[in-house]
Write a protein that holds these residues in place. Structure first.
Motif, PDB file in Angstrom:
ATOM      1  N   PRO A   1       0.814  -1.225   0.000  1.00 42.46           N
ATOM      2  CA  PRO A   1       0.000   0.000   0.000  1.00 42.46           C
ATOM      3  C   PRO A   1       0.847   1.275   0.000  1.00 42.46           C
ATOM      4  CG  PRO A   1      -0.890  -1.598   1.538  1.00 42.46           C
ATOM      5  CD  PRO A   1       0.437  -2.129   1.101  1.00 42.46           C
ATOM      6  N   SER A   2       1.944   1.285   0.756  1.00 42.18           N
ATOM      7  CA  SER A   2       2.825   2.458   0.778  1.00 42.18           C
ATOM      8  C   SER A   2       3.497   2.670  -0.573  1.00 42.18           C
ATOM      9  CB  SER A   2       3.893   2.288   1.870  1.00 42.18           C
ATOM     10  OG  SER A   2       3.307   2.203   3.144  1.00 42.18           O
ATOM     11  N   MET A   3       3.910   1.588  -1.223  1.00 39.09           N
ATOM     12  CA  MET A   3       4.505   1.702  -2.557  1.00 39.09           C
ATOM     13  C   MET A   3       3.505   2.274  -3.546  1.00 39.09           C
ATOM     14  SD  MET A   3       6.533  -1.939  -2.851  1.00 39.09           S
ATOM     15  CE  MET A   3       7.954  -2.325  -1.831  1.00 39.09           C
ATOM     16  N   ARG A   4       2.259   1.813  -3.456  1.00 39.33           N
ATOM     17  CA  ARG A   4       1.217   2.274  -4.382  1.00 39.33           C
ATOM     18  C   ARG A   4       0.998   3.769  -4.262  1.00 39.33           C
ATOM     19  NH1 ARG A   4      -4.095  -0.890  -3.496  1.00 39.33           N
ATOM     20  NH2 ARG A   4      -3.906   0.195  -1.505  1.00 39.33           N
ATOM     21  N   SER A   5       0.893   4.272  -3.041  1.00 42.13           N
ATOM     22  CA  SER A   5       0.639   5.702  -2.869  1.00 42.13           C
ATOM     23  C   SER A   5       1.875   6.539  -3.162  1.00 42.13           C
ATOM     24  CB  SER A   5       0.162   5.978  -1.431  1.00 42.13           C
ATOM     25  OG  SER A   5       1.126   5.550  -0.494  1.00 42.13           O
ATOM     26  N   SER A   6       3.062   5.991  -2.901  1.00 46.70           N
ATOM     27  CA  SER A   6       4.294   6.751  -3.108  1.00 46.70           C
ATOM     28  C   SER A   6       4.654   6.903  -4.578  1.00 46.70           C
ATOM     29  CB  SER A   6       5.447   6.075  -2.366  1.00 46.70           C
ATOM     30  OG  SER A   6       6.686   6.683  -2.657  1.00 46.70           O
ATOM     31  N   LEU A   7       4.495   5.825  -5.353  1.00 47.44           N
ATOM     32  CA  LEU A   7       4.939   5.846  -6.757  1.00 47.44           C
ATOM     33  C   LEU A   7       3.793   5.944  -7.755  1.00 47.44           C
ATOM     34  CD1 LEU A   7       7.776   3.132  -6.638  1.00 47.44           C
ATOM     35  CD2 LEU A   7       7.969   5.615  -6.421  1.00 47.44           C
ATOM     36  N   GLY A   8       2.555   5.908  -7.273  1.00 48.07           N
ATOM     37  CA  GLY A   8       1.417   6.063  -8.171  1.00 48.07           C
ATOM     38  C   GLY A   8       1.057   4.816  -8.945  1.00 48.07           C
ATOM     39  N   PHE A   9       1.203   3.648  -8.332  1.00 52.14           N
ATOM     40  CA  PHE A   9       0.794   2.396  -8.969  1.00 52.14           C
ATOM     41  C   PHE A   9      -0.732   2.353  -9.109  1.00 52.14           C
ATOM     42  CE2 PHE A   9       4.938   0.698  -7.708  1.00 52.14           C
ATOM     43  CZ  PHE A   9       5.227  -0.162  -8.754  1.00 52.14           C
TER      44      PHE A   9
ATOM     45  N   GLY B   1       7.591   1.547 -13.166  1.00 52.21           N
ATOM     46  CA  GLY B   1       8.389   0.716 -14.062  1.00 52.21           C
ATOM     47  C   GLY B   1       9.782   0.453 -13.529  1.00 52.21           C
ATOM     48  N   TRP B   2      10.364   1.464 -12.911  1.00 46.84           N
ATOM     49  CA  TRP B   2      11.695   1.337 -12.317  1.00 46.84           C
ATOM     50  C   TRP B   2      11.689   0.254 -11.235  1.00 46.84           C
ATOM     51  CZ3 TRP B   2      14.801   6.336 -10.678  1.00 46.84           C
ATOM     52  CH2 TRP B   2      15.994   5.977 -10.064  1.00 46.84           C
ATOM     53  N   LEU B   3      10.710   0.296 -10.343  1.00 47.98           N
ATOM     54  CA  LEU B   3      10.649  -0.667  -9.249  1.00 47.98           C
ATOM     55  C   LEU B   3      10.366  -2.074  -9.767  1.00 47.98           C
ATOM     56  CD1 LEU B   3      10.694  -1.372  -6.269  1.00 47.98           C
ATOM     57  CD2 LEU B   3       8.301  -0.648  -6.111  1.00 47.98           C
ATOM     58  N   ILE B   4       9.454  -2.211 -10.716  1.00 49.33           N
ATOM     59  CA  ILE B   4       9.131  -3.540 -11.269  1.00 49.33           C
ATOM     60  C   ILE B   4      10.353  -4.134 -11.960  1.00 49.33           C
ATOM     61  CG2 ILE B   4       7.776  -4.731 -13.033  1.00 49.33           C
ATOM     62  CD1 ILE B   4       5.468  -2.823 -12.327  1.00 49.33           C
ATOM     63  N   GLY B   5      11.080  -3.305 -12.725  1.00 45.87           N
ATOM     64  CA  GLY B   5      12.291  -3.785 -13.379  1.00 45.87           C
ATOM     65  C   GLY B   5      13.342  -4.254 -12.387  1.00 45.87           C
ATOM     66  N   ALA B   6      13.516  -3.495 -11.298  1.00 41.35           N
ATOM     67  CA  ALA B   6      14.485  -3.881 -10.275  1.00 41.35           C
ATOM     68  C   ALA B   6      14.089  -5.197  -9.613  1.00 41.35           C
ATOM     69  CB  ALA B   6      14.604  -2.771  -9.232  1.00 41.35           C
ATOM     70  N   ARG B   7      12.796  -5.363  -9.377  1.00 44.52           N
ATOM     71  CA  ARG B   7      12.336  -6.612  -8.764  1.00 44.52           C
ATOM     72  C   ARG B   7      12.563  -7.805  -9.703  1.00 44.52           C
ATOM     73  NH1 ARG B   7      11.305  -8.169  -3.862  1.00 44.52           N
ATOM     74  NH2 ARG B   7       9.285  -9.123  -4.309  1.00 44.52           N
ATOM     75  N   ALA B   8      12.411  -7.586 -11.006  1.00 47.58           N
ATOM     76  CA  ALA B   8      12.667  -8.664 -11.963  1.00 47.58           C
ATOM     77  C   ALA B   8      14.143  -9.066 -11.943  1.00 47.58           C
ATOM     78  CB  ALA B   8      12.252  -8.231 -13.366  1.00 47.58           C
ATOM     79  N   VAL B   9      15.043  -8.065 -11.898  1.00 40.97           N
ATOM     80  CA  VAL B   9      16.480  -8.364 -11.838  1.00 40.97           C
ATOM     81  C   VAL B   9      16.815  -9.042 -10.515  1.00 40.97           C
ATOM     82  CG1 VAL B   9      18.793  -7.367 -11.867  1.00 40.97           C
ATOM     83  CG2 VAL B   9      17.031  -6.458 -13.389  1.00 40.97           C
ATOM     84  N   GLN B  10      16.156  -8.604  -9.434  1.00 41.09           N
ATOM     85  CA  GLN B  10      16.309  -9.292  -8.147  1.00 41.09           C
ATOM     86  C   GLN B  10      15.961 -10.776  -8.282  1.00 41.09           C
ATOM     87  OE1 GLN B  10      13.890  -7.334  -5.096  1.00 41.09           O
ATOM     88  NE2 GLN B  10      15.625  -7.497  -3.721  1.00 41.09           N
ATOM     89  N   GLY B  11      14.854 -11.056  -8.953  1.00 43.04           N
ATOM     90  CA  GLY B  11      14.435 -12.436  -9.155  1.00 43.04           C
ATOM     91  C   GLY B  11      15.456 -13.240  -9.923  1.00 43.04           C
ATOM     92  N   ALA B  12      16.094 -12.595 -10.931  1.00 46.77           N
ATOM     93  CA  ALA B  12      17.135 -13.283 -11.698  1.00 46.77           C
ATOM     94  C   ALA B  12      18.336 -13.600 -10.820  1.00 46.77           C
ATOM     95  CB  ALA B  12      17.553 -12.415 -12.891  1.00 46.77           C
ATOM     96  N   GLY B  13      18.756 -12.626 -10.014  1.00 42.99           N
ATOM     97  CA  GLY B  13      19.866 -12.878  -9.102  1.00 42.99           C
ATOM     98  C   GLY B  13      19.540 -13.972  -8.107  1.00 42.99           C
ATOM     99  N   ALA B  14      18.305 -13.969  -7.605  1.00 44.31           N
ATOM    100  CA  ALA B  14      17.881 -14.992  -6.649  1.00 44.31           C
ATOM    101  C   ALA B  14      17.871 -16.376  -7.284  1.00 44.31           C
ATOM    102  CB  ALA B  14      16.494 -14.649  -6.105  1.00 44.31           C
TER     103      ALA B  14
END
Length: 464
Positions: free
Chosen positions: A44-52, A109-122
């Motif tokens: 919820p905090s991410m949604r309000s902060s970044l406008g998801f 988009g920035w956050l989603i992309g970072a999470r995808a790269v996180q998933g690749a590293g994981a």
């Protein structure tokens, strides 16, 4: 030419470095599992902060989960091809850097992309952690203890993610749920350089099966996406059917390519001729379909049925985690020297099944002791008894050259089971209270099935 990765070359960690090696590897695994759930409370905090948008915010979770599930099999094989230490450090570096980038995100988009790269590293890091343990410790008591710690901390990561995510979001901000990985990752990276044995010999024995990697990655990602769509829109929805059909088709082509045209396959199908690997992964698939989704239904039932706040819910999970860790690290390793592994797995599954049957009795009038704590004891003891011997079973008897592939297969099995189980159980949950009842009864039935499958495992006792 000297060939790295053979059985005789599997490094055996000296006693003085064994503890530190296990701590470093387990800490990395804990980070991977933690980040699956740590952002949940912060959404919820991410949604309000970044406008998801309401639908877009789900991709903060899905981007990590889909890439992680899709690349696990490839990530496991990378350790066999390029060296375990090299792959571990690379995966950890990618994961940590992506966490920093995500914590500084200024747009959806920035956050989603970072999470995808996180998933690749994981996906690269998680199989490497298990591979290092199984090739650094010979089968026996030392490996059992290391696997027990690895399994227990992996289980604790899910609960800790929900609790830590709530605390960090309230005390600091949602960004802290990602930035917390930076100091931990850097510390683990520095220590790992010194304690993980160097990769031996020239890494030229095999080449990565690129065609197989693309096929299985896309296929598993499509299946994981299809399971997610099934949970949201039902099994007959167009997105669900098309994604699952595409995923199954790609995996079928992958199997055909691996058996007919690839000299050194990404997943050596000879692994499945090892009885403990084949039967163990079936049990792992079903156990993953039970033990992972239980956090989802427990969190909802605590808040919807008992009226707990998110912080109270996170704290209420502590008995599950503490009991599982205590049994898994202190009791199970000793029992594995005395009792057949399949007996422990079956006994643990039956105890956990009884706990889930008790959990299904939860109602608005239930107290914490009778509605949460009591079932948590049975589930925690059962999970603590079955997870370590099951992990040992699916990696026992595997040649060191294929240890990474076996680790990737096990992690893939667990993640696919979790996605399938969650989708199936959500479909069975038609309404709030009775739906949770049905979910826990189904989980209990599946745990009984795990006990039955465990009987088919080969007889083996971890003797001193």
């Amino acid at each position: 030419m000297h060939q790295p990765g053979t059985d005789e070359e599997a490094a055996v960690a000296p006693a003085r470095a064994a503890t530190l090696l296990a701590v470093v590897v387990c800490a990395a695994q804990f980070m991977v599992v933690l980040d699956i759930s740590v952002v949940n409370v912060a959404l919820p905090s991410m949604r309000s902060s970044l406008g998801f948008t309401d639908t877009g915010i789900a991709w903060v979770v899905n981007a990590y989960a889909l890439v992680f599930a899709g690349l696990l099999l490839v990530g496991g094989r990378l350790a066999d091809v390029f060296g375990r230490k090299r792959v571990f450090l690379t995966g950890l570096l990618v994961f940590t850097a992506a966490s920093l980038v995500g914590g500084l995100a200024a747009s959806p988009g920035w956050l989603i992309g970072a999470r995808a790269v996180q998933g690749a590293g994981a996906a690269v890091l998680a199989p490497a952690t298990l591979t290092i343990l199984t090739t650094s410790f010979a089968e026996g008591p030392r490996r059992t203890k290391a696997l027990a710690a690895w399994t227990a901390l992996g289980l604790a990561g899910g609960t800790a993610g929900n609790l830590l995510g709530g605390v960090l979001t309230e005390v600091a901000s949602w960004r802290a749920t990602l930035l917390i990985n930076l100091p931990i990752g850097v510390l683990v990276l520095v220590v790992a350089i010194g304690v993980i044995a160097p990769d031996r010999g020239p890494q030229t024995r095999v080449r990565l099966d690129v065609v197989g990697a693309v096929l299985v990655t896309c296929g598993l990602a499509a299946i994981a996406y299809g399971f997610g769509q099934a949970a949201l829109r039902g099994w007959s929805g167009p997105a669900t059917v098309s994604a699952l059909a595409a995923g199954v088709g790609l995996v079928a082509v992958f199997v055909l390519v691996e058996t007919r045209w690839v000299r050194v396959p990404l997943l050596p199908l000879s692994l499945l001729r090892i009885r403990s690997v084949a039967v163990g992964n079936v049990a792992m698939l079903l156990a993953g379909a039970c033990l992972n989704p239980m956090w989802f239904f427990l969190a909802l039932s605590m808040q919807d049925v008992l009226g707990y706040t998110p912080m109270q819910t996170g704290l209420a999970f502590l008995p599950h985690t503490l009991v599982t860790i205590a049994i898994g690290t202190q009791v199970t390793p000793w029992l594995m020297h005395q009792v057949e592994a399949r007996v422990l797995i079956a006994s643990g599954a039956l105890l956990a099944g009884a706990g889930f049957g008790w959990q299904a009795q939860l109602g608005p009038d239930s107290t914490y002791l009778t509605g949460i704590f009591g079932p948590a004891l049975l589930v925690g003891i059962g999970a603590g008894l079955l997870n370590t011997p099951l992990t040992a079973a699916v990696t026992a008897g595997v040649p060191a050259a294929d240890a990474g592939a076996a680790s990737g297969l096990m992690n893939t099995t667990k993640q696919v089971g979790a996605a399938l189980g969650l989708a199936a159980l959500i479909t069975a949950t038609a309404d709030s209270v009775t739906g949770y009842d049905r979910a826990f009864w189904l989980i209990a039935a599946a745990m009984i099935a795990v006990a039955g499958i465990a009987v088919a495992l080969p007889a083996h006792r971890d003797r001193r």
